[in-house]
Design a protein around this motif. Structure first.
Motif, PDB file in Angstrom:
ATOM      1  N   SER A 169       0.895  -1.170   0.008  1.00  0.00           N
ATOM      2  CA  SER A 169       0.014  -0.034  -0.184  1.00  0.00           C
ATOM      3  C   SER A 169       0.917   1.353  -0.099  1.00  0.00           C
ATOM      4  O   SER A 169       0.379   2.347  -0.614  1.00  0.00           O
ATOM      5  CB  SER A 169      -0.917   0.051   1.261  1.00  0.00           C
ATOM      6  OG  SER A 169      -0.172   0.199   2.383  1.00  0.00           O
ATOM      7  N   ILE A 170       2.046   1.272   0.668  1.00  0.00           N
ATOM      8  CA  ILE A 170       2.936   2.125   0.604  1.00  0.00           C
ATOM      9  C   ILE A 170       3.383   2.316  -0.734  1.00  0.00           C
ATOM     10  O   ILE A 170       3.762   3.479  -1.397  1.00  0.00           O
ATOM     11  CB  ILE A 170       3.864   2.050   1.810  1.00  0.00           C
ATOM     12  CG1 ILE A 170       3.259   2.115   3.156  1.00  0.00           C
ATOM     13  CG2 ILE A 170       4.988   3.355   1.577  1.00  0.00           C
ATOM     14  CD1 ILE A 170       4.273   1.762   4.141  1.00  0.00           C
ATOM     15  N   PHE A 171       3.831   1.165  -1.246  1.00  0.00           N
ATOM     16  CA  PHE A 171       4.642   1.085  -2.553  1.00  0.00           C
ATOM     17  C   PHE A 171       3.749   1.268  -3.725  1.00  0.00           C
ATOM     18  O   PHE A 171       3.522   0.435  -4.636  1.00  0.00           O
ATOM     19  CB  PHE A 171       5.385  -0.088  -2.723  1.00  0.00           C
ATOM     20  CG  PHE A 171       6.368  -0.226  -3.867  1.00  0.00           C
ATOM     21  CD1 PHE A 171       7.504   0.480  -3.767  1.00  0.00           C
ATOM     22  CD2 PHE A 171       6.189  -1.308  -4.769  1.00  0.00           C
ATOM     23  CE1 PHE A 171       8.367   0.344  -4.931  1.00  0.00           C
ATOM     24  CE2 PHE A 171       7.146  -1.200  -5.850  1.00  0.00           C
ATOM     25  CZ  PHE A 171       8.083  -0.513  -6.154  1.00  0.00           C
ATOM     26  N   GLY A 172       3.235   2.329  -3.934  1.00  0.00           N
ATOM     27  CA  GLY A 172       2.314   2.799  -5.085  1.00  0.00           C
ATOM     28  C   GLY A 172       0.916   1.864  -5.209  1.00  0.00           C
ATOM     29  O   GLY A 172       0.304   2.116  -6.166  1.00  0.00           O
ATOM     30  N   ASN A 173       0.798   1.369  -4.203  1.00  0.00           N
ATOM     31  CA  ASN A 173      -0.642   0.654  -4.054  1.00  0.00           C
ATOM     32  C   ASN A 173      -0.980  -0.235  -5.341  1.00  0.00           C
ATOM     33  O   ASN A 173      -2.232   0.194  -6.026  1.00  0.00           O
ATOM     34  CB  ASN A 173      -1.565   1.744  -3.798  1.00  0.00           C
ATOM     35  CG  ASN A 173      -2.906   1.337  -3.364  1.00  0.00           C
ATOM     36  OD1 ASN A 173      -2.980   0.196  -2.866  1.00  0.00           O
ATOM     37  ND2 ASN A 173      -3.894   2.156  -3.481  1.00  0.00           N
ATOM     38  N   PRO A 174      -0.249  -1.163  -5.648  1.00  0.00           N
ATOM     39  CA  PRO A 174      -0.757  -1.820  -7.005  1.00  0.00           C
ATOM     40  C   PRO A 174      -1.841  -2.552  -6.747  1.00  0.00           C
ATOM     41  O   PRO A 174      -2.498  -2.918  -7.716  1.00  0.00           O
ATOM     42  CB  PRO A 174       0.540  -2.764  -7.398  1.00  0.00           C
ATOM     43  CG  PRO A 174       1.267  -2.800  -5.974  1.00  0.00           C
ATOM     44  CD  PRO A 174       0.892  -1.600  -5.227  1.00  0.00           C
ATOM     45  N   ASP A 175      -2.193  -2.792  -5.382  1.00  0.00           N
ATOM     46  CA  ASP A 175      -3.635  -3.704  -5.327  1.00  0.00           C
ATOM     47  C   ASP A 175      -4.771  -2.741  -5.448  1.00  0.00           C
ATOM     48  O   ASP A 175      -5.835  -3.322  -5.238  1.00  0.00           O
ATOM     49  CB  ASP A 175      -3.363  -4.472  -4.150  1.00  0.00           C
ATOM     50  CG  ASP A 175      -2.170  -5.223  -3.890  1.00  0.00           C
ATOM     51  OD1 ASP A 175      -2.045  -6.173  -4.595  1.00  0.00           O
ATOM     52  OD2 ASP A 175      -1.319  -4.865  -2.893  1.00  0.00           O
ATOM     53  N   ARG A 176      -4.630  -1.375  -5.630  1.00  0.00           N
ATOM     54  CA  ARG A 176      -5.718  -0.389  -5.951  1.00  0.00           C
ATOM     55  C   ARG A 176      -6.765  -0.483  -4.540  1.00  0.00           C
ATOM     56  O   ARG A 176      -7.923  -0.557  -4.670  1.00  0.00           O
ATOM     57  CB  ARG A 176      -6.653  -0.689  -6.868  1.00  0.00           C
ATOM     58  CG  ARG A 176      -5.739  -0.451  -8.326  1.00  0.00           C
ATOM     59  CD  ARG A 176      -5.746   0.534  -9.023  1.00  0.00           C
ATOM     60  NE  ARG A 176      -4.816   0.609 -10.042  1.00  0.00           N
ATOM     61  CZ  ARG A 176      -3.575   1.421  -9.540  1.00  0.00           C
ATOM     62  NH1 ARG A 176      -3.634   1.835  -8.278  1.00  0.00           N
ATOM     63  NH2 ARG A 176      -2.691   1.566 -10.376  1.00  0.00           N
ATOM     64  N   TYR A 177      -6.082  -0.489  -3.339  1.00  0.00           N
ATOM     65  CA  TYR A 177      -6.770  -0.284  -1.960  1.00  0.00           C
ATOM     66  C   TYR A 177      -7.267   1.106  -1.870  1.00  0.00           C
ATOM     67  O   TYR A 177      -6.697   1.956  -2.367  1.00  0.00           O
ATOM     68  CB  TYR A 177      -5.997  -0.675  -0.863  1.00  0.00           C
ATOM     69  CG  TYR A 177      -5.349  -1.989  -0.713  1.00  0.00           C
ATOM     70  CD1 TYR A 177      -6.383  -2.980  -0.960  1.00  0.00           C
ATOM     71  CD2 TYR A 177      -4.110  -2.212  -0.376  1.00  0.00           C
ATOM     72  CE1 TYR A 177      -5.764  -4.378  -0.724  1.00  0.00           C
ATOM     73  CE2 TYR A 177      -3.407  -3.430  -0.473  1.00  0.00           C
ATOM     74  CZ  TYR A 177      -4.468  -4.474  -0.385  1.00  0.00           C
ATOM     75  OH  TYR A 177      -3.875  -5.803  -0.222  1.00  0.00           O
ATOM     76  N   GLU A 178      -8.408   1.085  -1.241  1.00  0.00           N
ATOM     77  CA  GLU A 178      -8.914   2.458  -1.052  1.00  0.00           C
ATOM     78  C   GLU A 178      -7.885   3.019   0.100  1.00  0.00           C
ATOM     79  O   GLU A 178      -8.185   2.343   1.180  1.00  0.00           O
ATOM     80  CB  GLU A 178     -10.377   2.584  -0.936  1.00  0.00           C
ATOM     81  CG  GLU A 178     -11.176   2.469  -2.023  1.00  0.00           C
ATOM     82  CD  GLU A 178     -12.696   2.113  -1.843  1.00  0.00           C
ATOM     83  OE1 GLU A 178     -13.428   2.098  -0.627  1.00  0.00           O
ATOM     84  OE2 GLU A 178     -13.339   1.933  -2.821  1.00  0.00           O
ATOM     85  N   LEU A 179      -7.092   3.917   0.177  1.00  0.00           N
ATOM     86  CA  LEU A 179      -6.533   4.334   1.248  1.00  0.00           C
ATOM     87  C   LEU A 179      -6.829   5.639   1.715  1.00  0.00           C
ATOM     88  O   LEU A 179      -7.363   6.476   1.128  1.00  0.00           O
ATOM     89  CB  LEU A 179      -4.894   4.574   0.433  1.00  0.00           C
ATOM     90  CG  LEU A 179      -4.280   3.484  -0.100  1.00  0.00           C
ATOM     91  CD1 LEU A 179      -3.005   3.807  -0.791  1.00  0.00           C
ATOM     92  CD2 LEU A 179      -3.923   2.189   1.165  1.00  0.00           C
ATOM     93  N   SER A 180      -6.606   5.744   3.135  1.00  0.00           N
ATOM     94  CA  SER A 180      -6.784   7.065   3.803  1.00  0.00           C
ATOM     95  C   SER A 180      -5.614   7.204   4.812  1.00  0.00           C
ATOM     96  O   SER A 180      -5.049   6.073   5.136  1.00  0.00           O
ATOM     97  CB  SER A 180      -8.037   7.288   4.347  1.00  0.00           C
ATOM     98  OG  SER A 180      -8.253   6.470   5.399  1.00  0.00           O
ATOM     99  N   GLY A 181      -5.194   8.400   5.187  1.00  0.00           N
ATOM    100  CA  GLY A 181      -3.995   8.418   6.109  1.00  0.00           C
ATOM    101  C   GLY A 181      -3.056   9.128   5.506  1.00  0.00           C
ATOM    102  O   GLY A 181      -3.239   9.875   4.197  1.00  0.00           O
TER     103      GLY A 181
END
Ligand SMILES: Nc1ncnc2c1ncn2[C@@H]1O[C@H](COP(=O)(O)OP(=O)(O)OP(=O)(O)O)[C@@H](O)[C@H]1O
Ligand SMILES: [Mg+2]
Lengths: 507, 395
Positions: A310-322
C-alpha cells in the motif's frame, strides 16, 4: 547393495549447458529415517531430487538409482510415483482455483474409468486431511488458504498415493513459526508410521531438531553424511561443511548511526479492498529514520505485505486514507513507478510471481526497474547493462555461468539474489524488504546482512518484513509488530525478545 | 574453426536461424517445381510486394501477442481505413500528403479505442477486438454501400503499392539491365552492416564480454553480406526496389530498433514476460497496453493504404481474413502465446514464408483448397518446431 538402505543414488552426474550441477554424487537413505539434505544455494539439492523423481529422466544423467531393492530407471514423474516416491517441490504445485479435494486427487482421480466418484473423493480427502492434522473444509478453494495450509494439502496429496519415500524441498521456507512446528511434527509422526522422508532446508535449527541423518552437498558434490544419533550434527559443523569455512556470527555486527531525521512516516493509514470493502489495514502509524533498520514482525497473513504494497504505489488499488510522508513531504502514490521515483524500493516476498521475469536473463532482470540509468534518450547502452549486471553478480555472489542465463535456470536462492540486486540498482532511500532471506543459505544470508549494514551506514533506511524472529532480532534497530492489519506494538531492539513479539503478534 | 563450434553455435541459436533455414528450403523446393520461375527477379519482386501489407500488420501483431493479447479487428480496420483513404482522395479531393498522415492518425485512434477496454477495464482482448471486427466490417460495407468498389485514379497514391524507386544512376554502358540505385543501396547496406558489426564487436571486447570466435564471426559477416547482396542483385534485375519494400523495411527497422534497443522495448517485453513483476518494477502496464494497441492501429492503417494502393481501389471485401494471416505469420515467425517472446524480424520472415507458399503454389497451379491445407500444415509445423526447440534450450 546393502539391505540397510531404501535408497541408494550412486555416482550421479548431471550437467546443464555451462553448469555441472551434480558431480559424482552418492546419497543413501535408510528406511524409516528422516534424512536432511543441506548445502548452499546452487549446491545441487533440488537437482538431485529431480533426478530421483524422474523430472530429469533416465538418460539425462549418469549414475545408478537403487530404490526399494531394485535398480530404477524413471522416465517420467509418474514412474517414480508408482514406485512410491512423492516429491513436494520448492514451488507449490497446487491449482489455486480448484478445491482442496480436487487438488488432493488431481491426476489420481477416484472412480471406475471415465467418471469421477466425487462423494468418495471428498470422503477420502477428508480422511487425508485428518491424517495431516489440517482442519479445513475439503470443498474450500486452495487460493483461500494460507501458505501453511497449502503446504499441508500438498503433503496430503502426496500421502494419498501410498508413499514410501516423501521428499520435501524447502517445505518450511514460506511458513511461520507455528506452521513450521506443525509441519515438523507431522513429518515425525509420518516417520512413526513408517514413511521415510528426505527434507531439504536452509533452516539449520529445524534440521537439527528432526534429522536422523544429514547429508551436505557443496558445488555438486557430496561433502559428508552425518549421523545425528552419534552427536555428529551441530549448527557450526553443518555450516563449516556447507560453506567450507567457519562463520562465527550469523548476524554481522554494526555501528548504529541513526540520524534524527525521519525518512518515511505513515500515520492514520487505513486500507480497504476496493471491491469487497474489506478492511485490510487499520490506523497504522510508524516511521523509519535515516540509517535505521526497522523490523516488521507478525504472523503470515497479518497484513505486513499489504502494508508494504500500500505504501509502494498501491498496486492492489486499495482505497487508502491517512498520510504518507517521505523525507518530510506528503505524497499520494498511485503507481509503483511513482514510489520508485521518490526513492522507495520494494523487494517482494514472492519472487516467482511478482519479483522476476523468469523467461528473461539475469541482466535484463537486474536493470529492469532502473533502465533510465543505462539509457540515453530512451536508447539502451547494452554494454553498460552487462557491466552493471556483472558487478552485482560479483557483489552478491550470484551463482550463474553468465549474466545471460535465463533466471528460471538459477537455483531458488540465486533467484532471490537477482531480485535483491534489481532493487539495489535502483539506489533507493528507503528499501522495503519482504522476507529478504527466504530460501537463502547461511553463507549468503550473512552476505546479505552485511550488505544491508553497509547500505544503512551509507544513509539508506531499511524496512524489513520477516517471519524469522531471530533475523528480526538480529538485524533491526526497532521492531513493529503487526496483527490483523494493525500495529500492536513497537519495541526498541534492547527490549525486544521473541516472547514479547509473539505475544503482540497473537493478541 | 571446427565444424563442431559451428554446430554448437547453430544449435544454441536454432530458434533464431530456424525460420531462415525453412525459408531457404521453401525457395529451393519452389525453384525446382516451377523450373526457376519462382526465383526469377520478377516473381521475387512481386512476392515481396504482396508480403508488404501482411508484414506490417504482422509486426504490430507481434507486439500485441508479446504482451499476451490478440487483436482480431485489424483486418477490417485496415480495409475500412483503406476505403476512407479512397474516399478522401476521390470525393474530398484531399492531396496524398494530407490523406496518408490522416489515415495513420485515424488508425492510432482506432487502436487506442480497442485498447481502452483491455487496458482500463481488463476485458479480454479477444472479445474487445471481436467487437471491433464486427464494427469495422459494418463500417466498411457502409462507406462502400453506394459506390461499391471505389477506383483511385491518383498516380502518386498508387505508386506506393505498385511503383519502384527511380533509378537516379541509370546509364547504358554499365550493367544496362540492372537498377543501379538499388545496387548502390545494397552495397551501402552491406558496408553499414559490416562496420556496425565490427564496431559493436570491438566495444564488446573492450569490456571483455563474450563474442563469437573470430572465424565464426567472419563467416557470419560473409553470410549476411552475401544474402543482402543476392537479394539486391535479384531485385535490381527487375525494376529495383519497390516503394512497398522501402516502407516495410523502414517499419521493420524502426520496430526492431525500438524493441531491441530502447527502454520502451524492454518495458513491452517485461509486461509480456510477467505483468505483475513489471507493474511492481514501476512500469505502467496500462500505458504499455495503450502504446502497443495504438501502434497496431497505425500499422493497420498503413496496411490499408498499401492494399488500396496496390489494387488501385477500395473494395467491399478489403482486409478480409488479413488478421488471421498476420497472426499466422507472427506465429510462424516464432512469437509465443505465453507472452514475452517474439521478434519483429521473425514475423517479417514469417510473413515472407506465408506469402511464398501462396505465390509458389499459385505458380504451380495448385488449387486453392490444397493451398489452405498446406498453409495450415506449415503453421502447425512451425509452432511445433518452436515449442520443441524451446524445450531443448531450457534443458
Ligand atoms: N534447468 C536448468 N538449466 C541450467 N542450469 C540449471 C537448471 N536447473 C538448475 N541449474 C543449475 O544447477 C545448479 C544446482 O541447482 P539446484 O536448483 O539444484 O540448487 P539448490 O541446491 O536446490 O539451491 P537452492 O538452495 O538455492 O534451492 C545451479 O547452479 C543452477 O544454476
Ligand atoms: Mg533448491
Amino acid at each position: 547393495m546393502s539391505d540397510s538402505h531404501i535408497l541408494e543414488m550412486r555416482q550421479i552426474t548431471k550437467t546443464f549447458p555451462g553448469v555441472k550441477a551434480l558431480d559424482n554424487v552418492t546419497f543413501s537413505v535408510k528406511p524409516g529415517e528422516i534424512h536432511c539434505l543441506v548445502g548452499e544455494n546452487g549446491a545441487g539439492k533440488s537437482t538431485l531430487m529431480k533426478v530421483l523423481s524422474g523430472v530429469y529422466p533416465y538418460g539425462e544423467y549418469t549414475g545408478d538409482i537403487m530404490f526399494d531393492s531394485a535398480l530404477q530407471q524413471f522416465r517420467r514423474i509418474s514412474d517414480s510415483e508408482r514406485a512410491g516416491i512423492a516429491i513436494i517441490y520448492q514451488e507449490l504445485a497446487l491449482v489455486p482455483e480448484m478445491t482442496v479435494y480436487e487438488n488432493i486427487f488431481l491426476g489420481n482421480e477416484i472412480g471406475g474409468g471415465i467418471l469421477v466418484d466425487w462423494n468418495e473423493t471428498i470422503k477420502r480427502a477428508a480422511a487425508m486431511l485428518d491424517k495431516v492434522g489440517l482442519d479445513v473444509n475439503p470443498e474450500a478453494k486452495i487460493r483461500d488458504l494460507g501458505v501453511g495450509k497449502q503446504q499441508l494439502v500438498e503433503i496430503a496429496k502426496a500421502l494419498s498415493r501410498d508413499v514410501k519415500l516423501l521428499i520435501l524441498d524447502e517445505p518450511t521456507a514460506a511458513l511461520n513459526e507455528n506452521d513450521c512446528d506443525n509441519l515438523l511434527e507431522l513429518i515425525q509422526d509420518l516417520k512413526r508410521h513408517g514413511v521415510t522422508s528426505i527434507m531439504i532446508s536452509h533452516k539449520l535449527k529445524e534440521v537439527i531438531r528432526i534429522a536422523d541423518t544429514v547429508t551436505v552437498l557443496r558445488d555438486g558434490q557430496t561433502i559428508c553424511t552425518l549421523d545425528a544419533h552419534k552427536g555428529e550434527v551441530s549448527e557450526s559443523v553443518l555450516i563449516k561443511h556447507m560453506v567450507g569455512r567457519e562463520i562465527e556470527n550469523i548476524y554481522p555486527g554494526r555501528e548504529h548511526q541513526i540520524a534524527d531525521e525521519t525518512v518515511l512516516e505513515v500515520s492514520g493509514w487505513d486500507a480497504r479492498e476496493a471491491q469487497s470493502g474489506k478492511q485490510v489495514l487499520k490506523d497504522v502509524a510508524f516511521n523509519v529514520r535515516r540509517g535505521e533498520i526497522v523490523g516488521i514482525a507478525g504472523l503470515m497473513g497479518s497484513g505486513r505485505t499489504e502494508l508494504a504494497r500500500s505504501i509502494f504505489g498501491n498496486p492492489d488499488r486499495y482505497e487508502l486514507s491517512g498520510e504518507l510522508r517521505i523525507n518530510g513531504e506528503s505524497y499520494s502514490l498511485d503507481h509503483p513507478g511513482q514510489a520508485i521515483s521518490v526513492g522507495v524500493a520494494y523487494v517482494s516476498e514472492d519472487r516467482k510471481r511478482n519479483g522476476l521475469i523468469l523467461i528473461q536473463d539475469v541482466k535484463d532482470n537486474i536493470v529492469l526497474a532502473n533502465l533510465r540509468a543505462i539509457a540515453a534518450r530512451g536508447v539502451l547502452d547494452e554494454n553498460a547493462e552487462v557491466k552493471v549486471a556483472r558487478e552485482y553478480r560479483q557483489a552478491l555472489n550470484i551463482k550463474t555461468p553468465t549474466v545471460e542465463q535465463q533466471v528460471n535456470k538459477l537455483s531458488g536462492g540465486n533467484q532471490q539474489k537477482v531480485s535483491l540486486a534489481k532493487w539495489l540498482f535502483v539506489e533507493p532511500n528507503v528499501l522495503i524488504l519482504d522476507e529478504p532471506t527466504r530460501g537463502i543459505d547461511v553463507g549468503a544470508k550473512y552476505e546479505i546482512y552485511t550488505i544491508m549494514n553497509r547500505l544503512v551506514s551509507e544513509g539508506m533506511s531499511i524496512l524489513m518484513i520477516s517471519s524469522e524472529l531471530p533475523e528480526v532480532l538480529g538485524m533491526s534497530d526497532r521492531v513493529y509488530v503487526v496483527a490483523s492489519g494493525r500495529i500492536t506494538g513497537e519495541l526498541d531492539i534492547a527490549d525486544a525478545t521473541q516472547e514479547k513479539i509473539m505475544e503482540m503478534a497473537t493478541n | 574453426m571446427t565444424i563442431k563450434d559451428l554446430r554448437t553455435e547453430l544449435r544454441k541459436h536454432i530458434r533464431d536461424y530456424g525460420m531462415f533455414i525453412a525459408l531457404f528450403f521453401i525457395f529451393v523446393i519452389f525453384s525446382i517445381t516451377t523450373d526457376g520461375v519462382f526465383v526469377s527477379s520478377r516473381n521475387i519482386s512481386n512476392l515481396l510486394n504482396q508480403t508488404g501489407y501482411i508484414a506490417v500488420i504482422a509486426v504490430g501483431m507481434t507486439l500485441i501477442i508479446v504482451i499476451r493479447h490478440i487483436d482480431l479487428s485489424v483486418g477490417f480496420l485496415s480495409g475500412f481505413l483503406g476505403a476512407v483513404a479512397a474516399i478522401a482522395l476521390v470525393y474530398w479531393n484531399l492531396p496524398v500528403v494530407v490523406v496518408i498522415p490522416l489515415i495513420l492518425l485515424l488508425g492510432v485512434v482506432a487502436g487506442l479505442i480497442t485498447g481502452y477496454p483491455v487496458a482500463n477495464l481488463g476485458i479480454p482482448a479477444f472479445v474487445a477486438s471481436l467487437a471491433g471486427w464486427l464494427i469495422y466490417r459494418g463500417a466498411l460495407l457502409l462507406v462502400t454501400l453506394n459506390t461499391g468498389t471505389i477506383v483511385i485514379p491518383n498516380a502518386a497514391f498508387n505508386a506506393i503499392g505498385n511503383g519502384f524507386i527511380p533509378d537516379l544512376l541509370a546509364s547504358d554502358w554499365l550493367l544496362p539491365n540492372s537498377h543501379k540505385l538499388t545496387l548502390l543501396l545494397g552495397i551501402l547496406t552491406i558496408v553499414w552492416y559490416v562496420i556496425s558489426a565490427l564496431s559493436s564487436r570491438r566495444s564488446k571486447q573492450e569490456y571483455n564480454f563474450e563474442v563469437l570466435p573470430t572465424d565464426l564471426f567472419i563467416l557470419q559477416l560473409v553470410f549476411v553480406s552475401a544474402l543482402i547482396g543476392v537479394v539486391t542483385w535479384v531485385l535490381a534485375g527487375y525494376n529495383g526496389m519497390s516503394w512497398t519494400l522501402v516502407i516495410v523495411l523502414l517499419v521493420v527497422a524502426v520496430y526492431s530498433f525500438v524493441t531491441n534497443r530502447t527502454v520502451l522495448g524492454r518495458h513491452i517485453y517485461a509486461v509480456g514476460g510477467n505483468p505483475e513483476a513489471a507493474e511492481l518494477s514501476g512500469i505502467s502496464v496500462r500505458k504499455i497496453t495503450f502504446v502497443v494497441f495504438g501502434s497496431m492501429g497505425m500499422l493497420s492503417a498503413l496496411s490499408g493504404i498499401l492494399f488500396a494502393s496496390r489494387l488501385q481501389s477500395a473494395t467491399t471485401t478489403a482486409g478480409t481474413l488479413l488478421e488471421l494471416d498476420a497472426i499466422a505469420a507472427a506465429y510462424i515467425g516464432g512469437v509465443s502465446a505465453a507472452g514475452g517472446v517474439g521478434s519483429v524480424v521473425g514475423s517479417l520472415v514469417g510473413a515472407i514464408v506465408y506469402t511464398s507458399l501462396t505465390s509458389g503454389m499459385n505458380l504451380m497451379g495448385i488449387d486453392i483448397s490444397s493451398q489452405y491445407i498446406v498453409r495450415g500444415a506449415v503453421l502447425a509445423m512451425a509452432v511445433i518446431f518452436d515449442v520443441t526447440t524451446r524445450k531443448i534450450g531450457s534443458k
